[in-house]
Scaffold this motif. Structure first.
Motif, PDB file in Angstrom:
ATOM      1  N   LEU A 160       0.824  -1.218   0.000  1.00 45.56           N
ATOM      2  CA  LEU A 160       0.000   0.000   0.000  1.00 45.56           C
ATOM      3  C   LEU A 160       0.854   1.264   0.000  1.00 45.56           C
ATOM      4  CD1 LEU A 160      -2.856  -1.010   2.481  1.00 45.56           C
ATOM      5  CD2 LEU A 160      -3.000  -0.755  -0.003  1.00 45.56           C
ATOM      6  N   VAL A 161       1.939   1.268   0.790  1.00 49.54           N
ATOM      7  CA  VAL A 161       2.818   2.443   0.837  1.00 49.54           C
ATOM      8  C   VAL A 161       3.462   2.678  -0.521  1.00 49.54           C
ATOM      9  CG1 VAL A 161       4.974   3.338   1.786  1.00 49.54           C
ATOM     10  CG2 VAL A 161       3.252   2.377   3.309  1.00 49.54           C
ATOM     11  N   VAL A 162       4.010   1.613  -1.098  1.00 52.01           N
ATOM     12  CA  VAL A 162       4.670   1.757  -2.402  1.00 52.01           C
ATOM     13  C   VAL A 162       3.653   2.109  -3.477  1.00 52.01           C
ATOM     14  CG1 VAL A 162       5.967   0.526  -4.184  1.00 52.01           C
ATOM     15  CG2 VAL A 162       6.571   0.253  -1.789  1.00 52.01           C
ATOM     16  N   GLY A 163       2.468   1.492  -3.425  1.00 48.98           N
ATOM     17  CA  GLY A 163       1.427   1.812  -4.400  1.00 48.98           C
ATOM     18  C   GLY A 163       0.963   3.255  -4.287  1.00 48.98           C
ATOM     19  N   GLY A 164       0.943   3.784  -3.054  1.00 55.72           N
ATOM     20  CA  GLY A 164       0.557   5.182  -2.867  1.00 55.72           C
ATOM     21  C   GLY A 164       1.617   6.150  -3.345  1.00 55.72           C
ATOM     22  N   LEU A 165       2.888   5.776  -3.199  1.00 58.96           N
ATOM     23  CA  LEU A 165       3.984   6.659  -3.627  1.00 58.96           C
ATOM     24  C   LEU A 165       4.245   6.593  -5.134  1.00 58.96           C
ATOM     25  CD1 LEU A 165       6.591   6.057  -0.780  1.00 58.96           C
ATOM     26  CD2 LEU A 165       5.250   8.112  -1.167  1.00 58.96           C
ATOM     27  N   ALA A 166       3.927   5.449  -5.750  1.00 61.83           N
ATOM     28  CA  ALA A 166       4.300   5.241  -7.156  1.00 61.83           C
ATOM     29  C   ALA A 166       3.785   6.315  -8.114  1.00 61.83           C
ATOM     30  CB  ALA A 166       3.826   3.856  -7.609  1.00 61.83           C
ATOM     31  N   PRO A 167       2.499   6.743  -8.051  1.00 60.49           N
ATOM     32  CA  PRO A 167       2.043   7.778  -9.003  1.00 60.49           C
ATOM     33  C   PRO A 167       2.800   9.097  -8.867  1.00 60.49           C
ATOM     34  CG  PRO A 167       0.163   6.703  -7.962  1.00 60.49           C
ATOM     35  CD  PRO A 167       1.379   6.235  -7.237  1.00 60.49           C
ATOM     36  N   SER A 168       3.071   9.495  -7.610  1.00 62.31           N
ATOM     37  CA  SER A 168       3.799  10.753  -7.407  1.00 62.31           C
ATOM     38  C   SER A 168       5.219  10.650  -7.924  1.00 62.31           C
ATOM     39  CB  SER A 168       3.824  11.116  -5.919  1.00 62.31           C
ATOM     40  OG  SER A 168       2.510  11.270  -5.440  1.00 62.31           O
ATOM     41  N   VAL A 169       5.854   9.505  -7.670  1.00 62.09           N
ATOM     42  CA  VAL A 169       7.226   9.298  -8.148  1.00 62.09           C
ATOM     43  C   VAL A 169       7.247   9.286  -9.667  1.00 62.09           C
ATOM     44  CG1 VAL A 169       9.130   7.636  -8.219  1.00 62.09           C
ATOM     45  CG2 VAL A 169       7.958   8.101  -6.072  1.00 62.09           C
ATOM     46  N   TRP A 170       6.269   8.641 -10.278  1.00 64.89           N
ATOM     47  CA  TRP A 170       6.213   8.554 -11.741  1.00 64.89           C
ATOM     48  C   TRP A 170       6.043   9.939 -12.370  1.00 64.89           C
ATOM     49  CZ3 TRP A 170       7.500   5.195 -15.296  1.00 64.89           C
ATOM     50  CH2 TRP A 170       7.030   5.358 -16.586  1.00 64.89           C
ATOM     51  N   LEU A 171       5.174  10.779 -11.776  1.00 63.23           N
ATOM     52  CA  LEU A 171       4.967  12.126 -12.308  1.00 63.23           C
ATOM     53  C   LEU A 171       6.169  13.033 -12.050  1.00 63.23           C
ATOM     54  CD1 LEU A 171       1.256  12.723 -11.257  1.00 63.23           C
ATOM     55  CD2 LEU A 171       2.114  12.313 -13.556  1.00 63.23           C
ATOM     56  N   GLY A 172       6.863  12.818 -10.940  1.00 66.39           N
ATOM     57  CA  GLY A 172       7.957  13.698 -10.567  1.00 66.39           C
ATOM     58  C   GLY A 172       9.294  13.362 -11.193  1.00 66.39           C
ATOM     59  N   ARG A 173       9.390  12.244 -11.914  1.00 69.07           N
ATOM     60  CA  ARG A 173      10.700  11.800 -12.406  1.00 69.07           C
ATOM     61  C   ARG A 173      11.293  12.727 -13.457  1.00 69.07           C
ATOM     62  NH1 ARG A 173       7.084   9.769 -15.665  1.00 69.07           N
ATOM     63  NH2 ARG A 173       7.634   9.108 -17.788  1.00 69.07           N
ATOM     64  N   ASN A 174      10.454  13.522 -14.169  1.00 72.19           N
ATOM     65  CA  ASN A 174      10.961  14.417 -15.213  1.00 72.19           C
ATOM     66  C   ASN A 174      10.923  15.892 -14.831  1.00 72.19           C
ATOM     67  OD1 ASN A 174      11.508  12.336 -17.054  1.00 72.19           O
ATOM     68  ND2 ASN A 174       9.367  12.257 -17.692  1.00 72.19           N
ATOM     69  N   VAL A 175      10.441  16.199 -13.609  1.00 76.93           N
ATOM     70  CA  VAL A 175      10.382  17.594 -13.163  1.00 76.93           C
ATOM     71  C   VAL A 175      11.740  17.954 -12.577  1.00 76.93           C
ATOM     72  CG1 VAL A 175       9.221  19.230 -11.657  1.00 76.93           C
ATOM     73  CG2 VAL A 175       7.933  17.358 -12.693  1.00 76.93           C
ATOM     74  N   PRO A 176      12.379  19.046 -13.043  1.00 74.70           N
ATOM     75  CA  PRO A 176      13.760  19.336 -12.655  1.00 74.70           C
ATOM     76  C   PRO A 176      14.058  19.269 -11.159  1.00 74.70           C
ATOM     77  CG  PRO A 176      13.081  20.836 -14.377  1.00 74.70           C
ATOM     78  CD  PRO A 176      11.886  20.014 -14.021  1.00 74.70           C
ATOM     79  N   VAL A 177      13.202  19.815 -10.292  1.00 74.89           N
ATOM     80  CA  VAL A 177      13.499  19.806  -8.855  1.00 74.89           C
ATOM     81  C   VAL A 177      13.020  18.509  -8.210  1.00 74.89           C
ATOM     82  CG1 VAL A 177      13.033  20.957  -6.672  1.00 74.89           C
ATOM     83  CG2 VAL A 177      13.452  22.315  -8.715  1.00 74.89           C
ATOM     84  N   TRP A 178      11.814  18.096  -8.537  1.00 70.95           N
ATOM     85  CA  TRP A 178      11.218  16.940  -7.870  1.00 70.95           C
ATOM     86  C   TRP A 178      11.826  15.616  -8.294  1.00 70.95           C
ATOM     87  CZ3 TRP A 178       8.603  17.302  -3.608  1.00 70.95           C
ATOM     88  CH2 TRP A 178       7.983  18.509  -3.301  1.00 70.95           C
ATOM     89  N   ARG A 179      12.596  15.586  -9.364  1.00 71.95           N
ATOM     90  CA  ARG A 179      13.215  14.313  -9.783  1.00 71.95           C
ATOM     91  C   ARG A 179      14.175  13.795  -8.718  1.00 71.95           C
ATOM     92  NH1 ARG A 179      17.277  16.416 -14.555  1.00 71.95           N
ATOM     93  NH2 ARG A 179      18.222  18.082 -13.337  1.00 71.95           N
TER      94      ARG A 179
END
Length: 201
Positions: A160-179
């Motif tokens: 559940l923790v990893v599933g909850g974090l996965a969408p945010s991590v996926w969206l943030g991987r290409n954003v200059p600061v959040w990557r």
């Protein structure tokens, strides 16, 4: 093409196979606004001429200036030079089509040739390490605490923790600061799982 005033109406004169022809501005692809502006100007010009206003008067100067402006607009729309016959003085004036404006230069920071901004490796990796440490401690603590009650409960909590974090991590991987944060989250989860596997052995 020549802009004239004829009986209080604006006309555009031109040559074709049959000789000179005068046409109403509405019959040309000038746009309704420009055609109406031409006719309004022609009515005012005709009224000024009929009242025999002196050619050096204010009204005459305004008629002349407005006529040149309208001739310039016709030249721009039709992309051809326009001759303008001043209804007050009878003077012929040639108005050229405006040249296409040169493309505006982009600022150096937006130019394709500009050097890309250097990657802040020092700051970025520091953020990644801190984020990885926080995620590692959180996941391990959660898993060990729940593992004392039930290993299945700990496994479900991890999913559940990893599933909850996965969408945010996926969206943030290409954003200059959040990557950098995304890299830290992925690294922290992997380290936590490795640590949990080692505790089971």
């Amino acid at each position: 093409m020549e802009l004239r005033v004829r009986d209080g109406r604006a006309v555009l004169a031109g040559e074709d196979e049959s000789g000179e022809r005068e046409v109403d501005p509405h019959s040309l692809p000038l746009g309704a606004d420009l055609a109406e502006a031409l006719h309004e100007w022609a009515k005012v010009a005709d009224a000024v001429v009929r009242t025999e206003t002196p050619s050096d008067g204010v009204a005459s100067a305004l008629i002349t200036r407005r006529g040149k402006q309208l001739a310039g607009r016709i030249a721009a729309v039709m992309n051809t030079p326009v001759r303008y016959t001043d209804p007050v003085s009878g003077e012929l004036v040639d108005v050229d089509a405006p040249e296409a404006p040169a493309p505006a230069e982009l600022p150096a920071e937006l130019s394709a040739e500009a050097d890309p901004e250097p990657t802040p490796w020092g700051t970025g990796l520091t953020v990644t390490v801190i984020t990885a440490a926080i995620v590692t401690v959180t996941v391990v603590s959660l898993s060990l605490g729940l593992g004392e009650t039930s290993r299945w409960l700990a496994l479900v909590a991890n999913v559940l923790v990893v599933g909850g974090l996965a969408p945010s991590v996926w969206l943030g991987r290409n954003v200059p600061v959040w990557r950098w944060v995304a890299y830290g989250v992925v690294t922290g989860v992997l380290i936590a799982w490795l640590a949990l596997i080692l505790t089971l052995l």
